[in-house]
Design a protein around this motif. Structure first.
Motif, PDB file in Angstrom:
ATOM      1  N   SER A  42      -8.993   6.390   0.335  1.00 38.31           N
ATOM      2  CA  SER A  42      -7.897   5.444   0.116  1.00 38.31           C
ATOM      3  C   SER A  42      -7.253   5.667  -1.249  1.00 38.31           C
ATOM      4  N   ILE A  43      -5.951   5.489  -1.282  1.00 36.22           N
ATOM      5  CA  ILE A  43      -5.174   5.630  -2.510  1.00 36.22           C
ATOM      6  C   ILE A  43      -4.323   4.384  -2.678  1.00 36.22           C
ATOM      7  N   LEU A  44      -4.378   3.810  -3.872  1.00 37.84           N
ATOM      8  CA  LEU A  44      -3.518   2.687  -4.220  1.00 37.84           C
ATOM      9  C   LEU A  44      -2.349   3.238  -5.017  1.00 37.84           C
ATOM     10  N   ILE A  45      -1.142   3.001  -4.519  1.00 34.84           N
ATOM     11  CA  ILE A  45       0.077   3.416  -5.206  1.00 34.84           C
ATOM     12  C   ILE A  45       0.680   2.176  -5.847  1.00 34.84           C
ATOM     13  N   VAL A  46       0.905   2.241  -7.159  1.00 29.58           N
ATOM     14  CA  VAL A  46       1.426   1.101  -7.900  1.00 29.58           C
ATOM     15  C   VAL A  46       2.729   1.515  -8.571  1.00 29.58           C
ATOM     16  N   ASP A  47       3.817   0.887  -8.153  1.00 27.50           N
ATOM     17  CA  ASP A  47       5.136   1.179  -8.726  1.00 27.50           C
ATOM     18  C   ASP A  47       6.035  -0.010  -8.436  1.00 27.50           C
ATOM     19  N   ILE A  66      -3.377   4.511   2.698  1.00 25.05           N
ATOM     20  CA  ILE A  66      -2.505   4.104   1.601  1.00 25.05           C
ATOM     21  C   ILE A  66      -2.489   2.590   1.454  1.00 25.05           C
ATOM     22  N   LYS A  67      -2.631   2.151   0.211  1.00 26.23           N
ATOM     23  CA  LYS A  67      -2.435   0.758  -0.176  1.00 26.23           C
ATOM     24  C   LYS A  67      -1.325   0.782  -1.219  1.00 26.23           C
ATOM     25  N   VAL A  68      -0.481  -0.245  -1.233  1.00 26.10           N
ATOM     26  CA  VAL A  68       0.606  -0.276  -2.206  1.00 26.10           C
ATOM     27  C   VAL A  68       0.629  -1.606  -2.942  1.00 26.10           C
ATOM     28  N   ALA A  69       1.120  -1.552  -4.179  1.00 23.09           N
ATOM     29  CA  ALA A  69       1.322  -2.747  -4.991  1.00 23.09           C
ATOM     30  C   ALA A  69       2.584  -2.512  -5.808  1.00 23.09           C
ATOM     31  N   ASN A  70       3.426  -3.556  -5.897  1.00 20.88           N
ATOM     32  CA  ASN A  70       4.671  -3.408  -6.642  1.00 20.88           C
ATOM     33  C   ASN A  70       4.597  -3.999  -8.051  1.00 20.88           C
ATOM     34  N   ILE A  88      -6.080   5.832  -7.871  1.00 15.27           N
ATOM     35  CA  ILE A  88      -4.907   5.003  -8.136  1.00 15.27           C
ATOM     36  C   ILE A  88      -3.802   5.876  -8.712  1.00 15.27           C
ATOM     37  N   LEU A  89      -2.629   5.813  -8.092  1.00 20.83           N
ATOM     38  CA  LEU A  89      -1.413   6.412  -8.640  1.00 20.83           C
ATOM     39  C   LEU A  89      -0.654   5.267  -9.300  1.00 20.83           C
ATOM     40  N   ILE A 117      -7.500   7.442 -12.184  1.00 22.26           N
ATOM     41  CA  ILE A 117      -6.115   6.988 -12.286  1.00 22.26           C
ATOM     42  C   ILE A 117      -5.253   8.194 -12.620  1.00 22.26           C
ATOM     43  N   ILE A 118      -4.182   8.343 -11.861  1.00 24.40           N
ATOM     44  CA  ILE A 118      -3.157   9.333 -12.192  1.00 24.40           C
ATOM     45  C   ILE A 118      -1.904   8.555 -12.557  1.00 24.40           C
TER      46      ILE A 118
END
Length: 183
Positions: A42-47, A66-70, A88-89, A117-118
């Protein structure tokens, strides 16, 4: 095409885990990684930019859960609710909690400090990159994102994490064995 004996004895998800974890004997060493039913990490994309979330999600969704957070706040909630991501991206410049602040909080918590974390950011100076790495980031990628570079770095960081899990598990096993033999 002929499959090797090792491949024939492994399920599809075992072969996928082996590829990701470089485990040559189909042992399940991915217990600490948050995989979906297909064995995908799993990858959390934060943007804070919806277009960036869609772009990165589309790029990664075939290989990863994929998990996302804004926002940084939402990212911390996702990570702390009991199913932390494998990677985590993280965008640096966001309203509210910045990516740097999120990284500081994650690094300060023993439960989350081992999540790679990237940083993904338009900040491209040496000082910005050095700060991100000092805060504990495993890597630093500048925007605009180059898909092959992002994919390669994500895969590499997941391999590094999987290797660390294997080493930690082997070390714990050896410590138990030494304790058992010296009793």
């Amino acid at each position: 095409m002929e499959r090797s004996a090792v491949d024939a004895s492994c399920s599809w998800s075992d072969r996928r885990a082996r590829r990701i974890n470089t485990d040559l004997h189909c042992r399940r060493v991915t217990m600490d990684l948050d995989h979906d039913v297909l064995g995908r990490p799993s990858i959390l994309i934060v943007d804070d930019t919806p277009d960036n979330l869609v772009l990165m999600s589309d790029l990664l969704k075939d290989e990863y859960l994929i998990k996302v957070a804004n926002s940084g706040e939402k990212a911390l909630k996702i990570v702390r609710r009991g199913d932390p991501p494998d990677l985590i991206l993280l965008d640096v410049m966001m309203p509210g909690l910045s990516g740097h602040e999120v990284a500081r909080e994650l690094q300060a918590d023993p439960q989350t400090r081992d999540i790679p974390i990237i940083f993904l950011t338009s900040l491209s100076s040496e000082q910005d990159e050095a700060l991100g790495l000092e805060l504990g980031a495993a890597d630093y990628i500048t925007k605009p994102i180059r898909p092959p570079v992002l994919l390669a770095r994500v895969e590499m960081q997941l391999k590094v994490k999987a290797a660390a899990v294997v080493l930690r598990d082997q070390n714990a096993h050896l410590e138990r064995e030494v304790a058992r033999r010296t009793q």
